[in-house]
Design a protein around this motif. Structure first.
Motif, PDB file in Angstrom:
ATOM      1  N   ARG A  36      33.488  43.751  37.874  1.00 42.64           N
ATOM      2  CA  ARG A  36      34.365  43.623  39.028  1.00 42.64           C
ATOM      3  C   ARG A  36      33.972  44.715  40.026  1.00 42.64           C
ATOM      4  O   ARG A  36      33.773  45.876  39.635  1.00 42.64           O
ATOM      5  N   THR A  38      35.086  46.587  43.630  1.00 46.16           N
ATOM      6  CA  THR A  38      36.049  46.854  44.689  1.00 46.16           C
ATOM      7  C   THR A  38      35.615  48.095  45.447  1.00 46.16           C
ATOM      8  O   THR A  38      34.833  48.905  44.938  1.00 46.16           O
ATOM      9  N   ARG A  85      46.402  42.589  43.382  1.00 43.83           N
ATOM     10  CA  ARG A  85      45.487  43.684  43.038  1.00 43.83           C
ATOM     11  C   ARG A  85      44.252  43.210  42.267  1.00 43.83           C
ATOM     12  O   ARG A  85      43.339  44.003  42.015  1.00 43.83           O
ATOM     13  N   SER A  87      42.315  41.037  43.556  1.00 42.05           N
ATOM     14  CA  SER A  87      41.368  40.674  44.607  1.00 42.05           C
ATOM     15  C   SER A  87      40.150  41.592  44.543  1.00 42.05           C
ATOM     16  O   SER A  87      40.280  42.823  44.550  1.00 42.05           O
ATOM     17  N   ALA A  88      38.982  40.984  44.450  1.00 41.16           N
ATOM     18  CA  ALA A  88      37.738  41.735  44.260  1.00 41.16           C
ATOM     19  C   ALA A  88      36.582  40.746  44.280  1.00 41.16           C
ATOM     20  O   ALA A  88      36.783  39.532  44.390  1.00 41.16           O
ATOM     21  N   ARG A 110      33.921  35.880  45.286  1.00 39.27           N
ATOM     22  CA  ARG A 110      34.862  36.702  46.063  1.00 39.27           C
ATOM     23  C   ARG A 110      36.258  36.112  45.900  1.00 39.27           C
ATOM     24  O   ARG A 110      36.530  35.009  46.353  1.00 39.27           O
TER      25      ARG A 110
END
Lengths: 114, 116
Positions: A36, A38, A85, A87-88, A110
């Motif tokens: 992941r 971010t 949270r 989202s990455a 995405r």
């Protein structure tokens, strides 16, 4: 060589929904990795498999995340229920056996959780 | 635990000038070191690796990296930068053997901008 293939490339969904990310590794590669990415945390290893068996899932954030590899040519990463949270950009990578072998990355999914 | 530090978030260099992207690492035992490059909306692409032997490693697209055991560094270099080299660069380390030796630990990344 088609490379590592990930689908979908983009996913937008609402909080609470189930999300499934898919990965097809390079044929003949024994290892598969889920990462992941971010801005805040950089690139994090979530889980990796050897010959379809999960070896280390200590990077999986919580029980909402699960990953499977039912066969040598397919893996999924599932988030249920999803939260903003999460989202990455999620990457899948594969490599042949041998610790000196580089990992080959897909172009990522995405994920945006609204 | 293994770790990688890339002390510069961004490096700017003029086209044609030499470039250096810095990386230091911490790992138990012998390190296996890697550099990857990431272009916008793409996955990471392997550039080069150090396993053992010659401290100067040559890789793709004219890049090379110098391993320095005493300084625990593995800096990426190129003699003459191109505008097309502009991208995000990641250094990564893996323990040479033992538990976790298949896990790559990545640095935060360094954004390289080559100015025409």
């Amino acid at each position: 060589d088609a490379g590592v293939i990930q689908s979908p490339r983009h996913e937008v969904t609402e909080m609470g929904q189930e999300v499934t990310l898919r990965c097809k590794p390079i044929s003949g590669h024994d290892y598969l990795f889920w990462y992941r990415q971010t801005m805040m945390r950089g690139l994090e290893l979530l889980i990796y498999f050897n010959n379809n068996v999960p070896i280390d899932d200590s990077g999986m954030p919580e029980d909402r995340f699960s990953a499977k590899m039912p066969n040598a040519s397919f893996s999924t990463l599932k988030i249920q229920p999803s939260e903003p949270r999460d989202s990455a950009v999620y990457f899948c990578a594969s490599s042949p056996a041998g610790t000196v072998q580089p990992q080959h990355f897909g172009d990522g999914t995405r994920l945006s959780i609204l | 635990a293994q770790s990688v530090a890339q002390p510069e978030d961004q490096v700017n260099v003029a086209e044609g000038n030499p470039l250096t992207v810095k990386c230091t690492y911490s790992v138990s035992g012998n390190p296996y070191l890697f550099w990857y490059v990431q272009y916008p909306n793409r996955g990471l692409q392997f550039l080069l690796k150090y396993i053992t032997g010659d401290n100067l490693v040559k890789g793709s697209y004219g890049f090379e990296a110098e391993f320095n055991k005493s300084q625990t560094s593995f800096h990426l270099k190129k003699p003459s930068a191109l505008v097309s080299d502009s991208a995000l660069y990641f250094c990564a380390v893996r323990a040479g053997s033992g538990a976790g030796s298949y896990q790559l630990t990545f640095g935060k990344g360094t954004k390289l901008s080559v100015i025409p």
